[in-house]
Design a protein around this motif. Sequence first.
Motif, PDB file in Angstrom:
ATOM      1  N   ARG A  34     -10.617   6.330  -8.147  1.00 17.38           N
ATOM      2  CA  ARG A  34     -10.380   6.334  -6.700  1.00 17.38           C
ATOM      3  C   ARG A  34      -8.907   6.022  -6.472  1.00 17.38           C
ATOM      4  N   PHE A  35      -8.252   6.793  -5.621  1.00 15.14           N
ATOM      5  CA  PHE A  35      -6.819   6.600  -5.408  1.00 15.14           C
ATOM      6  C   PHE A  35      -6.474   6.625  -3.922  1.00 15.14           C
ATOM      7  N   PHE A  36      -5.532   5.781  -3.549  1.00 15.91           N
ATOM      8  CA  PHE A  36      -4.976   5.712  -2.194  1.00 15.91           C
ATOM      9  C   PHE A  36      -3.500   5.395  -2.364  1.00 15.91           C
ATOM     10  N   GLU A  37      -2.638   6.401  -2.173  1.00 16.67           N
ATOM     11  CA  GLU A  37      -1.230   6.273  -2.521  1.00 16.67           C
ATOM     12  C   GLU A  37      -0.342   6.971  -1.498  1.00 16.67           C
ATOM     13  N   HIS A  38       0.832   6.405  -1.259  1.00 21.74           N
ATOM     14  CA  HIS A  38       1.831   7.175  -0.512  1.00 21.74           C
ATOM     15  C   HIS A  38       2.581   8.066  -1.493  1.00 21.74           C
ATOM     16  N   MET A  52      -1.943   1.961  -3.736  1.00 19.74           N
ATOM     17  CA  MET A  52      -0.527   1.639  -3.531  1.00 19.74           C
ATOM     18  C   MET A  52       0.097   1.045  -4.792  1.00 19.74           C
ATOM     19  N   VAL A  53      -0.230   1.624  -5.945  1.00 20.30           N
ATOM     20  CA  VAL A  53       0.309   1.106  -7.204  1.00 20.30           C
ATOM     21  C   VAL A  53       0.981   2.184  -8.043  1.00 20.30           C
ATOM     22  N   LEU A  54       0.537   3.436  -7.957  1.00 20.14           N
ATOM     23  CA  LEU A  54       1.160   4.480  -8.766  1.00 20.14           C
ATOM     24  C   LEU A  54       2.579   4.792  -8.307  1.00 20.14           C
ATOM     25  N   CYS A  55       2.952   4.295  -7.141  1.00 14.08           N
ATOM     26  CA  CYS A  55       4.344   4.428  -6.686  1.00 14.08           C
ATOM     27  C   CYS A  55       5.283   3.527  -7.471  1.00 14.08           C
ATOM     28  N   SER A  56       4.746   2.465  -8.080  1.00 11.91           N
ATOM     29  CA  SER A  56       5.621   1.456  -8.677  1.00 11.91           C
ATOM     30  C   SER A  56       5.455   1.273 -10.181  1.00 11.91           C
ATOM     31  N   VAL A  57       4.449   1.885 -10.797  1.00 12.46           N
ATOM     32  CA  VAL A  57       4.332   1.753 -12.253  1.00 12.46           C
ATOM     33  C   VAL A  57       5.523   2.437 -12.915  1.00 12.46           C
ATOM     34  N   PRO A  58       6.045   1.898 -14.015  1.00 13.06           N
ATOM     35  CA  PRO A  58       7.199   2.536 -14.657  1.00 13.06           C
ATOM     36  C   PRO A  58       6.950   3.968 -15.106  1.00 13.06           C
ATOM     37  N   ALA A  75      11.845  -3.280  -3.125  1.00 13.52           N
ATOM     38  CA  ALA A  75      10.399  -3.199  -2.898  1.00 13.52           C
ATOM     39  C   ALA A  75       9.605  -3.238  -4.198  1.00 13.52           C
ATOM     40  N   GLY A  76      10.051  -4.035  -5.143  1.00 10.59           N
ATOM     41  CA  GLY A  76       9.262  -4.261  -6.346  1.00 10.59           C
ATOM     42  C   GLY A  76       9.059  -3.051  -7.218  1.00 10.59           C
ATOM     43  N   GLY A  77      10.027  -2.135  -7.232  1.00 20.46           N
ATOM     44  CA  GLY A  77       9.922  -0.951  -8.080  1.00 20.46           C
ATOM     45  C   GLY A  77       9.262   0.239  -7.417  1.00 20.46           C
ATOM     46  N   CYS A  78       8.889   0.122  -6.154  1.00 21.76           N
ATOM     47  CA  CYS A  78       8.220   1.215  -5.438  1.00 21.76           C
ATOM     48  C   CYS A  78       9.165   2.402  -5.260  1.00 21.76           C
ATOM     49  N   ARG A  79       8.645   3.604  -5.536  1.00 24.46           N
ATOM     50  CA  ARG A  79       9.390   4.839  -5.330  1.00 24.46           C
ATOM     51  C   ARG A  79       8.713   5.639  -4.223  1.00 24.46           C
ATOM     52  N   LEU A  80       9.492   6.091  -3.281  1.00 22.15           N
ATOM     53  CA  LEU A  80       8.947   6.802  -2.127  1.00 22.15           C
ATOM     54  C   LEU A  80       8.684   8.279  -2.388  1.00 22.15           C
ATOM     55  N   ASN A  81       9.208   8.816  -3.486  1.00 27.80           N
ATOM     56  CA  ASN A  81       9.272  10.275  -3.640  1.00 27.80           C
ATOM     57  C   ASN A  81       8.460  10.810  -4.819  1.00 27.80           C
ATOM     58  N   ARG A  82       7.433  10.111  -5.229  1.00 28.62           N
ATOM     59  CA  ARG A  82       6.659  10.583  -6.372  1.00 28.62           C
ATOM     60  C   ARG A  82       5.585  11.588  -5.949  1.00 28.62           C
ATOM     61  N   ASP A  83       5.462  12.649  -6.750  1.00 29.56           N
ATOM     62  CA  ASP A  83       4.441  13.671  -6.525  1.00 29.56           C
ATOM     63  C   ASP A  83       3.187  13.250  -7.302  1.00 29.56           C
ATOM     64  N   THR A  84       2.523  12.233  -6.774  1.00 26.46           N
ATOM     65  CA  THR A  84       1.436  11.576  -7.494  1.00 26.46           C
ATOM     66  C   THR A  84       0.233  12.488  -7.686  1.00 26.46           C
TER      67      THR A  84
END
Length: 214
Positions: free
Chosen positions: A137-141, A111-117, A164-173
Amino acid sequence: MQDLSKFQHPRFARAYERMSAESERWVSAHRRRLLAGLAGRVVEIGAGNGMNFAHYPPEVREVVAVEPEDRLRALAERAAGGVAVPVRVVAGHGGAVPVEDGGFDAAVVSMVLCSVPDQAKALAEVRRVLRPGGELRFFEHVRSDRPGVALLQDLVSPLWRRVAGGCRLNRDTERVIRDSGLVIEERQRFAFRATPSSPSLPHILGRARNPDTS
């Protein structure tokens, strides 16, 4: 010394502390799956308040937990004192992870790659700190593969990012992980809600390998 001022979100950090405690009964099983089988040295990037720490298996020799937000980092330091696996909490962020090149058997993002710049920069850092053959290892929305839901994520994301602290809901991680040069070896995609009252969001959970190019 890194300047972490732009990563300070005290109001969100207080809310996250409360929400993560409330959601742990639903999230803990995913944390265990995320971390199962890890061994050796692990760097966790964006460790938050340390909710993963209790789930690391005993084969892990050391966890270096990197967290930029002051309140969450203090909570992570407290959590590190109550677990069996040695955890060292350090100040830093995903775009400039304060550890040596190639020193880790595994990296964890939860739950961090949603919010990194910059996702690409963060994943380049993952590759830098992993040994050849090491794993992420990754666990991301992530962005929905349903066009209507994805459009809604696009519309909501600018406001959500502010609160939400920079969180983006729409990233194609998943795509960005593949583009980084990491090789995804296992990936599960599923809809998940952290609490009964929260929205159901698409998530991915899996592992990727840092290629050994020697």
